[in-house]
Design an enzyme around this catalytic site. Structure first.
Site, PDB file in Angstrom:
ATOM      1  N   LYS A   3       0.848  -1.196  -0.075  1.00 49.31           N
ATOM      2  CA  LYS A   3      -0.226  -0.155   0.219  1.00 49.31           C
ATOM      3  C   LYS A   3       0.884   1.064   0.087  1.00 49.31           C
ATOM      4  CE  LYS A   3      -4.359   0.824   0.204  1.00 49.31           C
ATOM      5  NZ  LYS A   3      -5.622   0.205  -0.516  1.00 49.31           N
ATOM      6  N   GLY A  62     -22.084   5.605   3.008  1.00 45.68           N
ATOM      7  CA  GLY A  62     -21.010   6.111   1.772  1.00 45.68           C
ATOM      8  C   GLY A  62     -21.479   5.640   0.336  1.00 45.68           C
ATOM      9  N   VAL A  63     -21.756   6.501  -0.392  1.00 42.45           N
ATOM     10  CA  VAL A  63     -22.361   5.987  -1.808  1.00 42.45           C
ATOM     11  C   VAL A  63     -21.415   6.679  -2.993  1.00 42.45           C
ATOM     12  CG1 VAL A  63     -24.690   5.792  -1.052  1.00 42.45           C
ATOM     13  CG2 VAL A  63     -23.986   8.086  -1.848  1.00 42.45           C
ATOM     14  N   GLY A  64     -20.213   6.596  -2.793  1.00 38.26           N
ATOM     15  CA  GLY A  64     -19.140   6.938  -3.713  1.00 38.26           C
ATOM     16  C   GLY A  64     -19.079   5.735  -4.689  1.00 38.26           C
ATOM     17  N   ASN A  65     -17.638   5.458  -5.129  1.00 38.40           N
ATOM     18  CA  ASN A  65     -17.439   4.693  -6.042  1.00 38.40           C
ATOM     19  C   ASN A  65     -18.039   3.081  -6.089  1.00 38.40           C
ATOM     20  OD1 ASN A  65     -16.009   6.146  -8.036  1.00 38.40           O
ATOM     21  ND2 ASN A  65     -14.001   5.725  -7.075  1.00 38.40           N
ATOM     22  N   VAL A  66     -17.775   2.452  -4.748  1.00 37.17           N
ATOM     23  CA  VAL A  66     -18.197   1.192  -4.373  1.00 37.17           C
ATOM     24  C   VAL A  66     -19.840   1.458  -3.830  1.00 37.17           C
ATOM     25  CG1 VAL A  66     -17.888  -0.712  -2.920  1.00 37.17           C
ATOM     26  CG2 VAL A  66     -15.849   0.277  -3.764  1.00 37.17           C
TER      27      VAL A  66
END
Length: 352
Positions: free
Chosen positions: A80, A178-182
């Site tokens: 990472k 959380g409703v971002g990319n994933v």
């Protein structure tokens, strides 16, 4: 260096610190384990409050990548990178190129991709100075779609394990933080299968549009943890499951796309004692790194969907061993991943 060697999370092959004054780059790349293959993991860009905080993050995330690759059945180790910068203010081509030069200096031991604060376009810019990048194959699309599909398989498996194999996702209540990319992709997948959604995000415009699109209810980012639902799916920042927050959770299942959801490993045992079925995060969100494997190694894309669906089968085996041994599900997943890494080869009989 004494602090690093004594760090509770330092069980790594190497940790590399980089600074490039002209571009402003300050970065850490952690290589946890390369026994199964070169280390792979995204580049996270955040304005960390201290080097110590950034170091703790990169150490934990890189170890999770080792476990994620092992239990997901792909021939990579865990790595990472974190860049200490504000992506909205500090991100420039010069900084991304400097980071790419840092990756290049490791001679292929670490392969980078996008993560929080970085995008597919950023990785393409990084790739202008190093070949050791993944996730930029336009034809393959955004690997976040595969993360969401793998997470969907794990939610489905969790529902069936808890409520019976005849149970489907139709009518199941899921709270997504959380409703971002994933999280956004997961919301659409669940909605298409008839699930009832409660959504939360710090971006009020984004979450309001999505709620209107999908006919979902809205909640605050904190209050969503206590929503009366069947599944709580944390898909934003990690570390949200702690001794205080888990007392507010009413959902009998936790399965989300966020990394490092447990504030400490002991929280997994507390969730088990409370009767909550917890899907270990690095298993539930392994779809994205599996997608990168198919891109980097030119594996047939036709096999990807079966591989992603198989994450649900692996999760059911984790649940079963947890019930048989009394161990928390995160401890069982760690145990399985460590067995695979020690063996030095992908346990295809288990992972597929």
């Amino acid at each position: 260096m004494d602090d690093l060697f004594k760090h509770a999370d330092f069980r790594h092959e190497s940790v590399h610190f980089f600074r490039d004054r002209p571009s402003g780059l300050e970065a850490i790349i952690a290589i946890h384990n390369t026994r199964l293959g070169p280390a792979i993991g995204g580049c996270r860009m955040r304005p960390y409050e201290s080097t110590s905080t950034a170091l703790g993050d990169v150490l934990r995330l890189s170890q999770s990548m080792t476990y994620k690759c092992a239990i997901g059945g792909i021939p990579f180790g865990g790595g990472k990178a974190v860049v200490v910068a504000d992506p909205a203010r500090d991100k420039t081509d010069e900084l991304l190129h400097a980071f790419g030069n840092a990756v290049e200096s490791l001679n292929g031991r670490y392969i980078t991709s996008f993560d929080m604060g970085t995008t597919m376009d950023d990785v393409r810019t990084i790739g202008e100075v190093t070949a050791h990048v993944g996730g930029i194959d336009v034809a393959s699309g955004n690997a976040s779609a595969s993360t969401a599909q793998g997470l969907l398989a794990c939610i489905d498996a969790s529902i069936r394990y808890l409520l019976g194999d005849e149970k489907s996702l139709h009518g199941i209540r899921v709270a997504i933080q959380g409703v971002g990319n994933v999280g956004g992709r997961l919301a659409r997948l669940l909605s298409a299968r008839g699930a009832k959604l409660v959504l939360a995000d710090v971006d009020q415009q984004l979450v309001s549009r999505m709620a209107e699109e999908l006919g979902a209810d809205l909640a605050g980012s904190d209050e969503i943890m206590s929503a009366d639902v069947d599944v709580f799916s944390p898909c934003a920042l990690g570390g949200i499951l702690n001794v205080t927050s888990i007392t507010r959770i009413r959902a009998p299942i936790i399965a989300g796309g966020a990394n490092n959801q447990l504030a400490s490993s002991s929280i997994g045992k507390e969730l088990k004692d409370r009767g909550v079925l917890y899907a270990p995060d690095y298993l539930a969100n392994a779809g994205g790194i599996i997608d990168l494997h198919y891109q980097l190694n030119r594996e047939p894309r036709a096999n990807l969907q079966a591989h992603l669906h198989g994450l649900g089968d692996i999760l059911r085996r984790v649940y079963k061993r947890s019930d048989e041994t009394g161990l928390a599900t995160n401890a069982v997943a760690d145990e399985i991943a460590e067995e695979i890494v020690r063996g030095g080869r992908i346990d295809s009989a288990f992972a597929n």
